[in-house]
Design a protein around this motif. Structure first.
Motif, PDB file in Angstrom:
ATOM      1  N   SER A   1       0.830  -1.208   0.000  1.00 29.98           N
ATOM      2  CA  SER A   1       0.000   0.000   0.000  1.00 29.98           C
ATOM      3  C   SER A   1       0.864   1.258   0.000  1.00 29.98           C
ATOM      4  CB  SER A   1      -0.927   0.023   1.217  1.00 29.98           C
ATOM      5  OG  SER A   1      -0.189  -0.022   2.418  1.00 29.98           O
ATOM      6  N   GLN A   2       0.380   2.262  -0.693  1.00 27.52           N
ATOM      7  CA  GLN A   2       1.017   3.576  -0.728  1.00 27.52           C
ATOM      8  C   GLN A   2      -0.066   4.651  -0.631  1.00 27.52           C
ATOM      9  OE1 GLN A   2       3.355   3.607  -4.410  1.00 27.52           O
ATOM     10  NE2 GLN A   2       5.206   3.125  -3.259  1.00 27.52           N
ATOM     11  N   LEU A   3       0.370   5.882  -0.429  1.00 26.18           N
ATOM     12  CA  LEU A   3      -0.528   7.030  -0.440  1.00 26.18           C
ATOM     13  C   LEU A   3      -0.114   7.959  -1.571  1.00 26.18           C
ATOM     14  CD1 LEU A   3      -0.718   7.884   3.382  1.00 26.18           C
ATOM     15  CD2 LEU A   3      -2.327   6.506   2.038  1.00 26.18           C
ATOM     16  N   PHE A   4      -1.057   8.275  -2.446  1.00 30.12           N
ATOM     17  CA  PHE A   4      -0.847   9.315  -3.450  1.00 30.12           C
ATOM     18  C   PHE A   4      -1.449  10.594  -2.876  1.00 30.12           C
ATOM     19  CE2 PHE A   4      -0.569   6.780  -7.718  1.00 30.12           C
ATOM     20  CZ  PHE A   4       0.545   6.136  -7.236  1.00 30.12           C
ATOM     21  N   VAL A   5      -0.611  11.567  -2.617  1.00 29.75           N
ATOM     22  CA  VAL A   5      -1.069  12.837  -2.045  1.00 29.75           C
ATOM     23  C   VAL A   5      -1.052  13.894  -3.146  1.00 29.75           C
ATOM     24  CG1 VAL A   5      -0.739  14.568  -0.250  1.00 29.75           C
ATOM     25  CG2 VAL A   5      -0.105  12.171   0.180  1.00 29.75           C
ATOM     26  N   PHE A   6      -2.238  14.243  -3.636  1.00 28.54           N
ATOM     27  CA  PHE A   6      -2.362  15.266  -4.664  1.00 28.54           C
ATOM     28  C   PHE A   6      -2.572  16.622  -4.000  1.00 28.54           C
ATOM     29  CE2 PHE A   6      -3.584  11.463  -7.063  1.00 28.54           C
ATOM     30  CZ  PHE A   6      -2.777  11.612  -8.180  1.00 28.54           C
ATOM     31  N   GLU A   7      -1.650  17.550  -4.239  1.00 29.66           N
ATOM     32  CA  GLU A   7      -1.726  18.891  -3.659  1.00 29.66           C
ATOM     33  C   GLU A   7      -2.129  19.875  -4.740  1.00 29.66           C
ATOM     34  OE1 GLU A   7       2.224  19.345  -2.111  1.00 29.66           O
ATOM     35  OE2 GLU A   7       1.680  18.426  -0.192  1.00 29.66           O
ATOM     36  N   TYR A   8      -3.271  20.518  -4.523  1.00 25.92           N
ATOM     37  CA  TYR A   8      -3.797  21.478  -5.501  1.00 25.92           C
ATOM     38  C   TYR A   8      -3.532  22.886  -4.982  1.00 25.92           C
ATOM     39  CZ  TYR A   8      -7.079  24.059  -8.419  1.00 25.92           C
ATOM     40  OH  TYR A   8      -7.641  24.961  -9.286  1.00 25.92           O
ATOM     41  N   ALA A   9      -2.772  23.668  -5.763  1.00 26.54           N
ATOM     42  CA  ALA A   9      -2.347  24.998  -5.325  1.00 26.54           C
ATOM     43  C   ALA A   9      -3.164  26.125  -5.938  1.00 26.54           C
ATOM     44  CB  ALA A   9      -0.867  25.209  -5.666  1.00 26.54           C
ATOM     45  N   GLY A  10      -4.208  25.811  -6.700  1.00 23.47           N
ATOM     46  CA  GLY A  10      -5.010  26.841  -7.343  1.00 23.47           C
ATOM     47  C   GLY A  10      -5.765  27.710  -6.351  1.00 23.47           C
ATOM     48  N   ASN A  11      -6.023  28.946  -6.743  1.00 17.02           N
ATOM     49  CA  ASN A  11      -6.764  29.881  -5.882  1.00 17.02           C
ATOM     50  C   ASN A  11      -8.276  29.720  -6.009  1.00 17.02           C
ATOM     51  OD1 ASN A  11      -4.395  31.165  -4.904  1.00 17.02           O
ATOM     52  ND2 ASN A  11      -4.269  32.374  -6.788  1.00 17.02           N
ATOM     53  N   GLU A  12      -8.704  28.970  -7.023  1.00 16.69           N
ATOM     54  CA  GLU A  12     -10.127  28.706  -7.217  1.00 16.69           C
ATOM     55  C   GLU A  12     -10.349  27.210  -7.334  1.00 16.69           C
ATOM     56  OE1 GLU A  12     -11.489  30.792 -10.621  1.00 16.69           O
ATOM     57  OE2 GLU A  12     -10.981  32.772  -9.841  1.00 16.69           O
ATOM     58  N   ALA A  13     -11.534  26.779  -6.946  1.00 20.12           N
ATOM     59  CA  ALA A  13     -11.849  25.351  -7.012  1.00 20.12           C
ATOM     60  C   ALA A  13     -11.788  24.855  -8.451  1.00 20.12           C
ATOM     61  CB  ALA A  13     -13.227  25.097  -6.424  1.00 20.12           C
ATOM     62  N   TYR A  14     -11.285  23.650  -8.618  1.00 21.98           N
ATOM     63  CA  TYR A  14     -11.265  23.004  -9.941  1.00 21.98           C
ATOM     64  C   TYR A  14     -12.320  21.904  -9.897  1.00 21.98           C
ATOM     65  CZ  TYR A  14      -9.581  20.866 -14.228  1.00 21.98           C
ATOM     66  OH  TYR A  14      -9.492  20.373 -15.508  1.00 21.98           O
ATOM     67  N   THR A  15     -13.412  22.091 -10.627  1.00 24.67           N
ATOM     68  CA  THR A  15     -14.548  21.177 -10.520  1.00 24.67           C
ATOM     69  C   THR A  15     -14.781  20.329 -11.771  1.00 24.67           C
ATOM     70  OG1 THR A  15     -16.044  22.964 -11.218  1.00 24.67           O
ATOM     71  CG2 THR A  15     -15.731  22.648  -8.838  1.00 24.67           C
ATOM     72  N   ASP A  16     -14.023  20.544 -12.824  1.00 20.62           N
ATOM     73  CA  ASP A  16     -14.194  19.733 -14.026  1.00 20.62           C
ATOM     74  C   ASP A  16     -13.766  18.292 -13.736  1.00 20.62           C
ATOM     75  OD1 ASP A  16     -15.112  21.759 -15.778  1.00 20.62           O
ATOM     76  OD2 ASP A  16     -13.070  22.517 -15.955  1.00 20.62           O
TER      77      ASP A  16
ATOM     78  N   ALA B   1     -17.980   9.452 -10.569  1.00 19.09           N
ATOM     79  CA  ALA B   1     -19.165  10.306 -10.666  1.00 19.09           C
ATOM     80  C   ALA B   1     -19.371  11.147  -9.410  1.00 19.09           C
ATOM     81  CB  ALA B   1     -20.400   9.448 -10.920  1.00 19.09           C
ATOM     82  N   SER B   2     -18.823  10.703  -8.284  1.00 22.80           N
ATOM     83  CA  SER B   2     -19.016  11.441  -7.027  1.00 22.80           C
ATOM     84  C   SER B   2     -17.994  12.555  -6.808  1.00 22.80           C
ATOM     85  CB  SER B   2     -18.955  10.470  -5.842  1.00 22.80           C
ATOM     86  OG  SER B   2     -17.682   9.847  -5.765  1.00 22.80           O
ATOM     87  N   PHE B   3     -17.032  12.684  -7.717  1.00 18.33           N
ATOM     88  CA  PHE B   3     -15.977  13.697  -7.569  1.00 18.33           C
ATOM     89  C   PHE B   3     -16.565  15.101  -7.593  1.00 18.33           C
ATOM     90  CE2 PHE B   3     -12.818  16.485  -9.729  1.00 18.33           C
ATOM     91  CZ  PHE B   3     -11.797  16.423  -8.791  1.00 18.33           C
ATOM     92  N   LYS B   4     -16.242  15.907  -6.575  1.00 15.20           N
ATOM     93  CA  LYS B   4     -16.751  17.279  -6.471  1.00 15.20           C
ATOM     94  C   LYS B   4     -15.716  18.332  -6.846  1.00 15.20           C
ATOM     95  CE  LYS B   4     -20.673  15.743  -4.935  1.00 15.20           C
ATOM     96  NZ  LYS B   4     -21.848  15.720  -5.823  1.00 15.20           N
ATOM     97  N   GLY B   5     -14.468  17.912  -6.985  1.00 13.23           N
ATOM     98  CA  GLY B   5     -13.441  18.859  -7.401  1.00 13.23           C
ATOM     99  C   GLY B   5     -12.333  19.019  -6.376  1.00 13.23           C
ATOM    100  N   PHE B   6     -11.330  19.790  -6.775  1.00 11.69           N
ATOM    101  CA  PHE B   6     -10.233  20.171  -5.887  1.00 11.69           C
ATOM    102  C   PHE B   6     -10.561  21.541  -5.305  1.00 11.69           C
ATOM    103  CE2 PHE B   6      -8.098  17.278  -8.873  1.00 11.69           C
ATOM    104  CZ  PHE B   6      -7.410  16.444  -8.005  1.00 11.69           C
ATOM    105  N   GLU B   7     -10.613  21.642  -4.005  1.00 15.27           N
ATOM    106  CA  GLU B   7     -10.841  22.932  -3.364  1.00 15.27           C
ATOM    107  C   GLU B   7      -9.553  23.761  -3.406  1.00 15.27           C
ATOM    108  OE1 GLU B   7     -13.700  24.179  -2.254  1.00 15.27           O
ATOM    109  OE2 GLU B   7     -14.652  22.370  -3.036  1.00 15.27           O
ATOM    110  N   PRO B   8      -9.657  25.103  -3.349  1.00  7.10           N
ATOM    111  CA  PRO B   8      -8.451  25.946  -3.387  1.00  7.10           C
ATOM    112  C   PRO B   8      -7.464  25.572  -2.286  1.00  7.10           C
ATOM    113  CG  PRO B   8     -10.428  27.282  -3.636  1.00  7.10           C
ATOM    114  CD  PRO B   8     -10.894  25.899  -3.281  1.00  7.10           C
TER     115      PRO B   8
END
Length: 223
Positions: free
Chosen positions: A129-144, A181-188
């Motif tokens: 097992s591993q952890l993939f840690v995705f860090e989103y640095a955007g100032n606005e939510a990415y919802t696509d 389908a349940s993905f809501k996006g990356f928050e800022p």
């Protein structure tokens, strides 16, 4: 005090060379400004969706920004502002996410992790097992949710333990993770941690191949 439309309608009543026609044509540049030779360029390779709204541009759509850009000169302040949002409108939409996304991989456990490897059809019932840690640095939510993250893996990806993501195998060692389908996006300025399960075991950092990349299905761009 006439509008350009009224002047154009009036011009139809006169012939070229007529004094009144000459007067009307003297004002032509006001209604029909020529495009500057070094006009401000914007998305020269095309815009996949002209209706996308850009908050940083006062709520204008990509189409409206493209139309107004021709009125400005390359290098002036307004052109610089227009071009600062170019990547949000242009082709290569994968860059919209990739430019603000980074990944850290943390080793969890090779053994004694409590995972039923056999239930994931692991060879020899061995997995880690591993952890993939995705860090989103955007100032606005990415919802696509039109993206997938591709990578090469010498070990088969067996499971992604997160309801908002799923995985798939393409060919050879090429694998992808994409939103469900349940993905809501990356928050800022946020991070999403994906517990993942791979076949066999991991011995050293080089077991994980570099060069993960984003693919956006809207224009098939990669970044």
């Amino acid at each position: 005090g006439k509008t350009c439309g009224q002047v154009r309608q009036q011009a139809a009543a006169y012939s070229n060379g007529d004094p009144l026609c000459n007067t009307i044509q003297s004002e032509e540049s006001t209604c029909c400004p020529s495009e500057p030779a070094d006009h401000c360029t914007f998305c020269e390779e095309g815009i996949p969706d002209l209706t996308v709204v850009i908050p940083e541009a006062g709520g204008q759509t990509c189409g409206e920004i493209k139309q107004s850009s021709a009125s400005f000169i390359t290098g002036d302040e307004t052109c610089n502002i227009i071009q600062s949002v170019e990547r949000k409108c242009c082709m290569h939409m994968a860059s919209n996410l990739a430019d603000d996304l980074s990944l850290r991989i943390q080793m969890a456990s090779n053994f004694d992790h409590g995972i039923d490897c056999a239930s994931h059809n692991a060879d020899w019932s061995l997995c880690y097992s591993q952890l993939f840690v995705f860090e989103y640095a955007g100032n606005e939510a990415y919802t696509d949710n039109n993206f997938a993250i591709y990578f090469s893996s010498i070990h088969r990806l067996l499971h992604v333990d997160h309801p908002d993501f799923e995985h798939g195998h393409v060919v050879g060692d090429l694998t992808y993770i994409k939103p469900s389908a349940s993905f809501k996006g990356f928050e800022p300025s946020s991070e999403i941690i994906l517990p993942v399960v791979f076949e066999y075991w991991s011995v050293q950092e080089s077991d994980k191949m570099p060069r993960f990349f984003v693919v956006d299905s809207r224009d098939d761009s990669t970044a």
